[in-house]
Design an enzyme around this catalytic site. Structure first.
Site, PDB file in Angstrom:
ATOM      1  N   THR A   1     -29.923  41.881 -40.984  1.00 39.22           N
ATOM      2  CA  THR A   1     -29.792  43.115 -41.754  1.00 39.22           C
ATOM      3  C   THR A   1     -30.037  42.880 -43.238  1.00 39.22           C
ATOM      4  O   THR A   1     -30.028  41.755 -43.732  1.00 39.22           O
ATOM      5  CB  THR A   1     -28.384  43.708 -41.613  1.00 39.22           C
ATOM      6  OG1 THR A   1     -27.452  42.890 -42.365  1.00 39.22           O
ATOM      7  CG2 THR A   1     -27.939  43.771 -40.173  1.00 39.22           C
TER       8      THR A   1
ATOM      9  N   THR B   1     -25.847  40.036 -39.517  1.00 35.65           N
ATOM     10  CA  THR B   1     -25.810  40.468 -40.909  1.00 35.65           C
ATOM     11  C   THR B   1     -26.438  39.408 -41.805  1.00 35.65           C
ATOM     12  O   THR B   1     -26.493  38.225 -41.461  1.00 35.65           O
ATOM     13  CB  THR B   1     -24.371  40.681 -41.407  1.00 35.65           C
ATOM     14  OG1 THR B   1     -23.720  39.408 -41.548  1.00 35.65           O
ATOM     15  CG2 THR B   1     -23.575  41.566 -40.474  1.00 35.65           C
ATOM     16  N   ASP B   2     -26.892  39.824 -42.984  1.00 36.60           N
ATOM     17  CA  ASP B   2     -27.104  38.859 -44.044  1.00 36.60           C
ATOM     18  C   ASP B   2     -25.712  38.386 -44.460  1.00 36.60           C
ATOM     19  O   ASP B   2     -24.691  38.943 -44.029  1.00 36.60           O
ATOM     20  CB  ASP B   2     -27.852  39.508 -45.212  1.00 36.60           C
ATOM     21  CG  ASP B   2     -28.647  38.504 -46.044  1.00 36.60           C
ATOM     22  OD1 ASP B   2     -28.353  37.301 -45.960  1.00 36.60           O
ATOM     23  OD2 ASP B   2     -29.549  38.927 -46.792  1.00 36.60           O
ATOM     24  N   ALA B   3     -25.640  37.360 -45.274  1.00 39.56           N
ATOM     25  CA  ALA B   3     -24.345  36.763 -45.621  1.00 39.56           C
ATOM     26  C   ALA B   3     -23.396  37.816 -46.199  1.00 39.56           C
ATOM     27  O   ALA B   3     -23.741  38.532 -47.137  1.00 39.56           O
ATOM     28  CB  ALA B   3     -24.548  35.636 -46.623  1.00 39.56           C
ATOM     29  N   LEU B   4     -22.208  37.888 -45.642  1.00 38.00           N
ATOM     30  CA  LEU B   4     -21.244  38.904 -46.068  1.00 38.00           C
ATOM     31  C   LEU B   4     -20.517  38.531 -47.357  1.00 38.00           C
ATOM     32  O   LEU B   4     -19.754  39.338 -47.878  1.00 38.00           O
ATOM     33  CB  LEU B   4     -20.234  39.176 -44.947  1.00 38.00           C
ATOM     34  CG  LEU B   4     -20.821  39.868 -43.706  1.00 38.00           C
ATOM     35  CD1 LEU B   4     -19.769  39.999 -42.617  1.00 38.00           C
ATOM     36  CD2 LEU B   4     -21.386  41.240 -44.056  1.00 38.00           C
TER      37      LEU B   4
END
Length: 601
Positions: free
Chosen positions: A252, A300-303
């Site tokens: 994402t 996800t990309d890094a949260l």
């Protein structure tokens, strides 16, 4: 555990939660007095508390950073330690061991060891002449090296369509500005990675190409209407899915896309904001799954990126991500010490309660975990010699950065170099110059080009000028004396993802400040050279949009799209892009690349 048996057991809720988390162990400090924020001890061998965490919580995957990777023997031992911890869990499923090894500016394996290539935009520059050849072969090399190390998931390729010259985070990580070109090159890489048993993760859905904000530092917004979004941003994702390339994962983007979803959330500070794509069900489920027909795993990309962490607590970020239908939460909590382990355990408990209470749909949660297990069952996640440490280490040593791989890296670097103006005249310019000033963003880049040229021009006197801390008076005097000026520029400045992640944000800020005056200083020197009629070659070392600013001062212009330094032992400094550039400057090779983006002059 055999691949066929992975999908067989019915996972408990705890196992489902564990499989839906991807953790980073970039640093770890045993000393309880060192806070998580201050911990900078690289995790290069798996400590017992982290092994226990992987086993007890039945975690689904980890991401490795440069700090985790020292040499081939150590890398293999670390990945085997990680897999052993996972296999000792009740579920016994192998881990996703993931990495950002896109090539070019984003490469975690030490460049002197692994083959990083010169990146996506350099591949894009070869497309007109070579089609998808370099995309496919470069991905094959990267996948072969990752596989030998026991790394089975690569966050690549990047299929963002770079339409914004001011994009601070994508730029040369993109193949170019044409969605069709991006789709063809990205699809070729997906196939090459996955045919070599490394899962590909397309990124960043629904597209990060037309932004001027880095989602590591803020929350970008794309103002395209839906027709433009579908025709440009989403087109490569759709084409790759439709063509049957079937990427194992899609990552994402932490970006607002109001044309796709203008619904809002209330941030932890009480502000009402448009949902980022990562947390948008309309984007991640209705569009990606229902409309585009993607049935694989989403992550996800890094949260920990500011595009999420500035607005959500860790618990809210993960819950909202799962509500949107995303399968895996990447880096929900940085695990650096025992306190962080306790925080992660608390997050897992909170997720369990969210499913039990109905806040998260239990059926959908189970289906998500099943998708993850099915993906694991589709790949040989454990290397051939995963139970024989010395054998696997020997394989890795033989594969990593071997001469054939380096030869392809050099071939790509040469094929990418683009003649923007009078590139064929540089050999005569050098031949007639007894003294040459090389102006570069820093000393190492200057040395790399100087050494590559000196091998053929032993009687020429070279003067290295770094734009970091140069003396303007002395530099101007030198420009007046030399016969030829070769000036290189690298813009935009490096983003957090290129160096490693959000832990580097302070260093990035300081680095950006040090770079802030460089363009103005370079322009003054180029003006001086032009006013005094000094023959000048300008080289765009990164995103070629800077040609619009500096090109008018130069008699010849070239673009390399890369400035990797692979060898730097204190005396010898080398990089594939500089070696290739030297050959073009000397007339030994004709530049054949073509610009994959438009430069407004």
């Amino acid at each position: 555990m055999s691949a066929s048996s992975l999908a067989a057991p019915a996972l408990t809720l705890k196992q489902q939660i564990g499989q839906k988390l991807m953790l980073d162990f970039r640093y770890y400090c045993e000393d309880k007095d060192i806070s998580s924020a201050r911990c900078r001890a690289p995790m290069t061998t798996l400590p017992a508390p982290l092994a226990e965490l992987l086993t007890q919580q039945q975690i689904g995957g980890v991401i490795l950073f440069a700090e985790n990777l020292e040499n081939s023997a150590q890398m293999v031992e670390l990945t085997q330690q990680l897999q052993r911890a996972a296999q000792q869990s009740e579920l016994g499923a192998p881990l996703f061991i993931s990495i950002d090894q896109e090539g070019g500016r984003v490469a975690r394996i030490p460049r002197e060891l692994g083959t990083a290539m010169t990146g996506n935009m350099s591949i894009g520059a070869t497309y007109a002449r070579h089609g998808t050849d370099f995309a496919r072969r470069s991905a094959e090399v990267i996948a072969t090296e990752l596989n030998a190390l026991g790394i089975n998931l690569n966050y690549a390729p990047t299929v963002d369509v770079n339409m914004n010259p001011d994009n601070p985070v994508i730029n040369v990580r993109s193949f170019g500005e044409d969605p069709q070109l991006v789709a063809e090159l990205g699809g070729a890489q997906v196939d090459a990675y996955q045919q070599h048993q490394v899962i590909a993760a397309l990124k960043h859905f629904p597209g990060h190409g037309d932004t001027n904000v880095d989602s590591h530092t803020g929350l970008p917004r794309v103002a395209h209407d839906k027709a433009q979004v579908m025709a440009q941003d989403i087109a490569p994702f759709k084409q790759i899915i439709d063509a049957g390339h079937a990427p194992g994962m899609i990552m994402t983007a932490h970006i607002q896309y109001p044309a796709l979803d203008n619904s809002t959330f209330v941030s932890k500070d009480g502000d009402t904001m448009i949902k980022p794509a990562t947390m948008s069900r309309a984007i991640m489920t209705d569009l990606l799954r229902d409309e585009l027909g993607y049935s694989g795993v989403t992550i996800t990309d890094a949260l920990d990126m500011a595009g999420i962490s500035h607005f959500f607590s860790a618990e809210d970020a993960v819950i909202n991500t799962f509500k949107a239908g995303v399968d895996i939460a990447l880096m929900p909590i940085a695990v650096r010490n025992q306190d962080d382990i306790a925080k992660l355990n608390a997050l897992i408990d909170a997720l369990e309660k969210a499913v039990q209470s109905g806040e998260l749909d239990a059926t959908e949660f189970k289906q998500s975990a099943s998708r993850i297990m099915a993906l694991k069952a589709s790949y040989q996640l454990l290397p051939k010699h995963h139970k024989k440490l010395s054998k696997q280490q020997a394989v890795a040593k033989q594969v990593l950065g071997n001469p054939k791989h380096r030869a392809l890296e050099a071939e790509l670097a040469s094929a990418a170099i683009t003649d923007i103006k009078n590139g064929k005249n540089t050999a005569s310019m050098l031949k007639n110059a007894k003294s040459v000033a090389i102006i570069m963003p820093d000393t190492r880049k200057c040395m790399a080009l100087e050494q590559a040229l000196q091998a053929n021009l032993k009687d020429t006197q070279f003067h290295c000028l770094s734009l970091q801390g140069h003396d303007p008076v002395k530099t101007q005097a030198l420009i007046a004396e030399v016969d030829l000026v070769i000036a290189g520029n690298a813009s935009p400045a490096q983003s957090a993802v290129e160096i490693g992640g959000m832990d580097d944000s302070d260093a990035i800020a300081a680095f950006a400040l040090s770079q802030a005056q460089q363009p103005d200083a370079l322009e003054r020197l180029l003006k001086q050279a032009k006013n005094t009629q000094k023959p000048t070659v300008f080289v765009s070392l990164r995103a070629p949009y800077d040609i619009a600013r500096f090109g008018s001062y130069a008699d010849a212009i070239l673009a390399t799209y890369a400035y990797n330094i692979d060898v730097d032992d204190g005396e010898t400094v080398q990089g594939p892009a500089f070696n290739a550039l030297a050959k073009v400057l000397l007339g030994q090779q004709i530049p054949s690349g073509q610009l994959p983006v438009t430069i407004k002059q």
